[in-house]
Write a protein that holds these residues in place. Structure first.
Motif, short mmCIF file in Angstrom:
data_model
loop_
_atom_site.label_atom_id
_atom_site.label_comp_id
_atom_site.label_asym_id
_atom_site.label_seq_id
_atom_site.Cartn_x
_atom_site.Cartn_y
_atom_site.Cartn_z
N GLY A 186 -4.25 -15.30 13.15
CA GLY A 186 -3.24 -14.72 12.27
C GLY A 186 -3.82 -14.26 10.94
N LEU A 187 -4.73 -15.05 10.38
CA LEU A 187 -5.38 -14.66 9.13
C LEU A 187 -6.23 -13.41 9.32
N ALA A 188 -6.95 -13.34 10.42
CA ALA A 188 -7.79 -12.16 10.68
C ALA A 188 -6.94 -10.89 10.75
N ILE A 189 -5.86 -10.95 11.49
CA ILE A 189 -4.96 -9.78 11.59
C ILE A 189 -4.36 -9.47 10.22
N GLY A 190 -3.90 -10.51 9.54
CA GLY A 190 -3.28 -10.32 8.23
C GLY A 190 -4.23 -9.75 7.20
N TYR A 191 -5.49 -10.19 7.22
CA TYR A 191 -6.45 -9.70 6.23
C TYR A 191 -6.75 -8.22 6.42
N VAL A 192 -6.76 -7.74 7.66
CA VAL A 192 -6.98 -6.31 7.88
C VAL A 192 -5.83 -5.51 7.25
N ALA A 193 -4.61 -5.94 7.51
CA ALA A 193 -3.45 -5.27 6.91
C ALA A 193 -3.46 -5.41 5.40
N LYS A 194 -3.83 -6.59 4.91
CA LYS A 194 -3.82 -6.87 3.47
C LYS A 194 -4.80 -5.98 2.72
N TYR A 195 -5.94 -5.72 3.30
CA TYR A 195 -6.91 -4.84 2.66
C TYR A 195 -6.28 -3.48 2.36
#
Length: 133
Positions: free
Chosen positions: A111-120
């Motif tokens: 979830g963090l990996a997916i979220g960090y891509v969007a967050k960038y």
């Protein structure tokens, strides 16, 4: 390519801090709501660390003063609400599906990996944008 690698490394550091804070919280506190407490603590630790790392190493952002830095952090946190829903959805989803700590953490990492891509992309567009002169 270099930026993507640096971002991935910093995301791994923040992820390790988040999961580590969760695990430490669960070792210290095992009472009512200990799981949600650990996830909230981990999220807070990860959020602050990721902000400091992104601000400096990804976006090279210089705030004008403490107020500006505080406003930027609030905007950064607000942009993280949707990505936090993704992260928590995976973590709690894995918790309920597999019922083990290890699988819950794996869900959190995914979830963090997916979220960090969007967050960038959100941060680049809305938080650390360069103002037109």
């Amino acid at each position: 390519m270099k930026l993507a690698l640096v971002y991935a490394i910093l995301a791994l550091i923040a992820t390790a801090a988040n999961i580590g804070a969760q695990d430490l919280t669960l070792r210290v506190y095992s009472g009512h709501f200990s799981l949600i407490t650990s996830v909230i603590v981990g999220t807070g630790v990860g959020l602050v660390l990721k902000y400091v790392l992104d601000k400096r190493y990804i976006f090279g952002f210089q705030s004008k003063n403490m107020v500006h830095d505080g406003q930027t952090f609030v905007l950064y946190a607000v942009m993280g609400v949707a990505t936090t829903v993704i992260f928590w959805g995976f973590e709690f989803g894995f918790h309920f599906l597999f019922e083990t700590k290890e699988m819950r953490y794996l869900g959190g990492i995914i979830g963090l990996a997916i979220g960090y891509v969007a967050k960038y992309h959100l941060d680049k567009r809305y938080v650390f944008r360069t103002e037109a002169i």
